[in-house]
Design a protein around this motif. Structure first.
Motif, PDB file in Angstrom:
ATOM      1  N   PHE A  26       0.826  -1.199   0.000  1.00 45.08           N
ATOM      2  CA  PHE A  26       0.000   0.000   0.000  1.00 45.08           C
ATOM      3  C   PHE A  26       0.861   1.249   0.000  1.00 45.08           C
ATOM      4  O   PHE A  26       2.086   1.181   0.059  1.00 45.08           O
ATOM      5  N   GLY A  27       0.220   2.404  -0.118  1.00 47.48           N
ATOM      6  CA  GLY A  27       0.941   3.674  -0.091  1.00 47.48           C
ATOM      7  C   GLY A  27       1.222   4.226  -1.476  1.00 47.48           C
ATOM      8  O   GLY A  27       0.851   3.650  -2.499  1.00 47.48           O
ATOM      9  N   GLU A  28       1.909   5.350  -1.497  1.00 41.07           N
ATOM     10  CA  GLU A  28       2.272   6.032  -2.742  1.00 41.07           C
ATOM     11  C   GLU A  28       3.737   5.773  -3.068  1.00 41.07           C
ATOM     12  O   GLU A  28       4.596   5.892  -2.190  1.00 41.07           O
ATOM     13  N   GLU A  29       3.989   5.420  -4.297  1.00 37.78           N
ATOM     14  CA  GLU A  29       5.374   5.171  -4.705  1.00 37.78           C
ATOM     15  C   GLU A  29       6.233   6.413  -4.500  1.00 37.78           C
ATOM     16  O   GLU A  29       5.829   7.533  -4.821  1.00 37.78           O
ATOM     17  N   TYR A  30       7.423   6.183  -3.929  1.00 42.14           N
ATOM     18  CA  TYR A  30       8.484   7.172  -3.756  1.00 42.14           C
ATOM     19  C   TYR A  30       8.169   8.246  -2.710  1.00 42.14           C
ATOM     20  O   TYR A  30       8.942   9.198  -2.553  1.00 42.14           O
ATOM     21  N   GLU A  31       7.063   8.092  -1.980  1.00 39.81           N
ATOM     22  CA  GLU A  31       6.739   9.008  -0.887  1.00 39.81           C
ATOM     23  C   GLU A  31       7.381   8.483   0.392  1.00 39.81           C
ATOM     24  O   GLU A  31       7.204   7.323   0.753  1.00 39.81           O
ATOM     25  N   ARG A  32       8.083   9.337   1.115  1.00 39.90           N
ATOM     26  CA  ARG A  32       8.868   8.901   2.270  1.00 39.90           C
ATOM     27  C   ARG A  32       8.084   8.900   3.581  1.00 39.90           C
ATOM     28  O   ARG A  32       8.629   8.548   4.629  1.00 39.90           O
ATOM     29  N   TYR A  33       6.806   9.247   3.499  1.00 40.59           N
ATOM     30  CA  TYR A  33       5.948   9.188   4.682  1.00 40.59           C
ATOM     31  C   TYR A  33       4.636   8.500   4.326  1.00 40.59           C
ATOM     32  O   TYR A  33       4.151   8.625   3.191  1.00 40.59           O
ATOM     33  N   PRO A  34       4.053   7.760   5.282  1.00 43.62           N
ATOM     34  CA  PRO A  34       2.796   7.066   4.994  1.00 43.62           C
ATOM     35  C   PRO A  34       1.650   8.049   4.772  1.00 43.62           C
ATOM     36  O   PRO A  34       1.613   9.125   5.389  1.00 43.62           O
ATOM     37  N   ASN A  35       0.722   7.666   3.900  1.00 41.74           N
ATOM     38  CA  ASN A  35      -0.450   8.504   3.679  1.00 41.74           C
ATOM     39  C   ASN A  35      -1.580   8.096   4.633  1.00 41.74           C
ATOM     40  O   ASN A  35      -1.429   7.188   5.453  1.00 41.74           O
ATOM     41  N   VAL A  54       2.672  -5.100  11.684  1.00 37.95           N
ATOM     42  CA  VAL A  54       2.288  -4.755  10.310  1.00 37.95           C
ATOM     43  C   VAL A  54       3.543  -4.384   9.549  1.00 37.95           C
ATOM     44  O   VAL A  54       4.350  -3.571  10.021  1.00 37.95           O
ATOM     45  N   ILE A  55       3.725  -4.994   8.365  1.00 35.56           N
ATOM     46  CA  ILE A  55       4.892  -4.705   7.535  1.00 35.56           C
ATOM     47  C   ILE A  55       4.404  -4.233   6.167  1.00 35.56           C
ATOM     48  O   ILE A  55       3.625  -4.927   5.513  1.00 35.56           O
ATOM     49  N   GLY A  56       4.843  -3.045   5.762  1.00 38.02           N
ATOM     50  CA  GLY A  56       4.379  -2.444   4.524  1.00 38.02           C
ATOM     51  C   GLY A  56       5.401  -2.468   3.409  1.00 38.02           C
ATOM     52  O   GLY A  56       6.619  -2.467   3.643  1.00 38.02           O
ATOM     53  N   HIS A  57       4.863  -2.485   2.198  1.00 41.02           N
ATOM     54  CA  HIS A  57       5.678  -2.460   0.977  1.00 41.02           C
ATOM     55  C   HIS A  57       4.961  -1.625  -0.089  1.00 41.02           C
ATOM     56  O   HIS A  57       3.801  -1.287   0.062  1.00 41.02           O
ATOM     57  N   HIS A  58       5.692  -1.313  -1.140  1.00 44.23           N
ATOM     58  CA  HIS A  58       5.210  -0.652  -2.363  1.00 44.23           C
ATOM     59  C   HIS A  58       5.826   0.714  -2.627  1.00 44.23           C
ATOM     60  O   HIS A  58       6.157   0.997  -3.794  1.00 44.23           O
ATOM     61  N   PRO A  59       6.017   1.589  -1.623  1.00 41.35           N
ATOM     62  CA  PRO A  59       6.573   2.905  -1.951  1.00 41.35           C
ATOM     63  C   PRO A  59       7.987   2.879  -2.535  1.00 41.35           C
ATOM     64  O   PRO A  59       8.436   3.862  -3.129  1.00 41.35           O
ATOM     65  N   HIS A  60       8.729   1.779  -2.333  1.00 41.95           N
ATOM     66  CA  HIS A  60      10.108   1.632  -2.845  1.00 41.95           C
ATOM     67  C   HIS A  60      11.113   2.536  -2.149  1.00 41.95           C
ATOM     68  O   HIS A  60      12.274   2.620  -2.556  1.00 41.95           O
ATOM     69  N   VAL A  61      10.665   3.214  -1.115  1.00 43.47           N
ATOM     70  CA  VAL A  61      11.556   4.018  -0.268  1.00 43.47           C
ATOM     71  C   VAL A  61      11.178   3.736   1.180  1.00 43.47           C
ATOM     72  O   VAL A  61      10.082   3.243   1.469  1.00 43.47           O
ATOM     73  N   LEU A  62      12.087   4.058   2.091  1.00 45.60           N
ATOM     74  CA  LEU A  62      11.835   3.816   3.505  1.00 45.60           C
ATOM     75  C   LEU A  62      10.865   4.836   4.086  1.00 45.60           C
ATOM     76  O   LEU A  62      10.935   6.028   3.769  1.00 45.60           O
ATOM     77  N   GLN A  63       9.957   4.337   4.950  1.00 50.17           N
ATOM     78  CA  GLN A  63       9.068   5.208   5.707  1.00 50.17           C
ATOM     79  C   GLN A  63       9.263   4.910   7.194  1.00 50.17           C
ATOM     80  O   GLN A  63       9.598   3.788   7.568  1.00 50.17           O
ATOM     81  N   PRO A  64       9.067   5.903   8.061  1.00 51.30           N
ATOM     82  CA  PRO A  64       9.313   5.714   9.497  1.00 51.30           C
ATOM     83  C   PRO A  64       8.449   4.606  10.102  1.00 51.30           C
ATOM     84  O   PRO A  64       7.396   4.251   9.577  1.00 51.30           O
ATOM     85  N   MET A  65       8.923   4.082  11.230  1.00 48.33           N
ATOM     86  CA  MET A  65       8.209   3.048  11.967  1.00 48.33           C
ATOM     87  C   MET A  65       7.582   3.648  13.219  1.00 48.33           C
ATOM     88  O   MET A  65       7.982   4.711  13.684  1.00 48.33           O
ATOM     89  N   GLU A  66       6.593   2.938  13.754  1.00 44.54           N
ATOM     90  CA  GLU A  66       5.986   3.398  14.999  1.00 44.54           C
ATOM     91  C   GLU A  66       5.176   2.283  15.651  1.00 44.54           C
ATOM     92  O   GLU A  66       4.889   1.254  15.042  1.00 44.54           O
TER      93      GLU A  66
END
Length: 366
Positions: A215-224, A242-254
């Motif tokens: 899920f998420g937007e490709e190349y966006e560095r923060y979750p939507n 929960v483990i996310g994929h698809h943006p192809h860049v790292l997004q912060p964890m919490e």
């Protein structure tokens, strides 16, 4: 009589010791690791080509020990491994060689998630080829299935420490490719009713439930907002991770608190682990790891997820006549300025980026 009295006292002490020991909690702990997108462009599989077939092992050489050590390691197989018989292919409709699956297993991967926007790239034949090969080598998979019965089998891995972990995988879509009528089992789409049903079954079968979302937007560095809402949905259902994929860049964890008061560990995007993409942040991924602890006390079991850590990685490659080749995944802390200018500053920036919402996240620097 004195001798008999002494024997009685000793027996009494032994009984007390045994009783005290039974009151002590028994604790077992495992480590689980996850890596991001395996996005195998033609330039990547061409690098792996040998006279005998394909060999990706040299690409993983610098990081494989981090994948072998955990009790369970999972990977997001972004490109279907349908094999060479139907022809390998790259963007926009991928197909990768079987050897990639075998090599992943060799470096320690135990399960691959298959629900993503490229699952249907090469149709049902590629999915069936891939699953047949996974079954042949004993690699577990989830998110895409060969039939309805296969889809209904929740994937649970039982570890030597007697901690069981269930894995589920779903995607937002399939790049506009329609799922064949009557064959919804070919790919798990994000459907809240189905996800809730699957989670409830998984929680009855396993100590821990891990949900992978594509899920998420490709190349966006923060979750939507959609990512945030789906993470909260999983947390409210009591999902552990929960483990996310698809943006192809790292997004912060919490940590996300569920309605029952428990916390869910969320990694919104683990970026690319191996790909042929060349932009800076698309070359930085990593190995996400966390501990699962089971405490057994007086017949009651308590499960806790804790100690999240992250090893940032970097996809290095050479340029030969303008072509990318000789791909290699490296710990970001070992990358030199020749490979990546200002490499130390990039490591610090990734460190800050990944733990801004999770201060206790350990960023591993080899």
């Amino acid at each position: 009589m004195e001798h008999d009295k002494k024997s009685f006292v000793l027996a009494e002490k032994e009984t007390d010791h045994t009783f005290t020991k039974s009151l002590r909690p028994e604790t077992k702990t495992i480590q689980i690791a996850a890596i991001g997108d395996l996005l195998i462009h033609d330039r990547v599989y061409n690098t792996a080509k040998t006279e005998a077939g394909y060999n990706f092992l040299p690409m993983f050489e610098n990081v494989q020990k981090y994948l072998k050590e955990p009790a369970i390691t999972i990977a997001n197989q972004e490109t279907i491994t349908g094999g060479t018989d139907i022809g390998l292919s790259s963007y926009p409709r991928f197909n990768s060689p079987f050897e990639l699956a075998a090599n992943l297993q060799e470096i320690g991967v135990d399960l691959v998630t298959m629900a993503n926007n490229h699952t249907l790239d090469r149709g049902e034949i590629a999915i069936n080829n891939s699953i047949q090969y996974y079954e042949k080598i004993g690699m577990e998979y989830t998110g895409s299935f060969k039939n309805k019965n296969d889809q209904e089998r929740i994937r649970v891995i039982e570890t030597e420490e007697q901690i069981s972990v269930a894995f589920l995988s779903y995607t937002y879509g399939t790049n506009g490719i329609a799922v064949p009528e009557g064959k919804d089992y070919l790919v798990n789409l994000i459907d809240r009713n189905q996800i809730k049903k699957d989670i409830e079954i998984a929680q009855k079968k396993a100590d821990v439930t891990v949900v992978s979302y594509h899920f998420g937007e490709e190349y966006e560095r923060y979750p939507n907002q959609t990512q945030k809402q789906l993470a909260q949905f999983a947390a409210d259902l009591g999902v552990d991770v929960v483990i996310g994929h698809h943006p192809h860049v790292l997004q912060p964890m919490e940590w996300v608190e569920g309605e029952n008061g428990d916390r869910t560990l969320v990694a919104y995007s683990l970026g690319n682990f191996l790909s042929g993409q060349d932009k800076l942040y698309r070359r930085i991924g990593g190995i996400f790891q966390f501990a699962v602890e089971k405490e057994i006390h007086q017949g009651k079991e308590t499960i806790q997820v804790h100690s999240p850590s992250f090893l940032p990685t970097f996809v290095d490659y050479d340029l030969e006549d303008g072509r990318m080749t000789n791909f290699s995944i490296m710990p970001l802390s070992e990358v030199t300025d020749k490979q990546l200018p200002d490499s130390d500053e990039h490591f610090i920036e990734i460190d800050n980026h990944m733990k801004q919402w999770l201060p206790e996240l350990e960023i591993i620097k080899k």
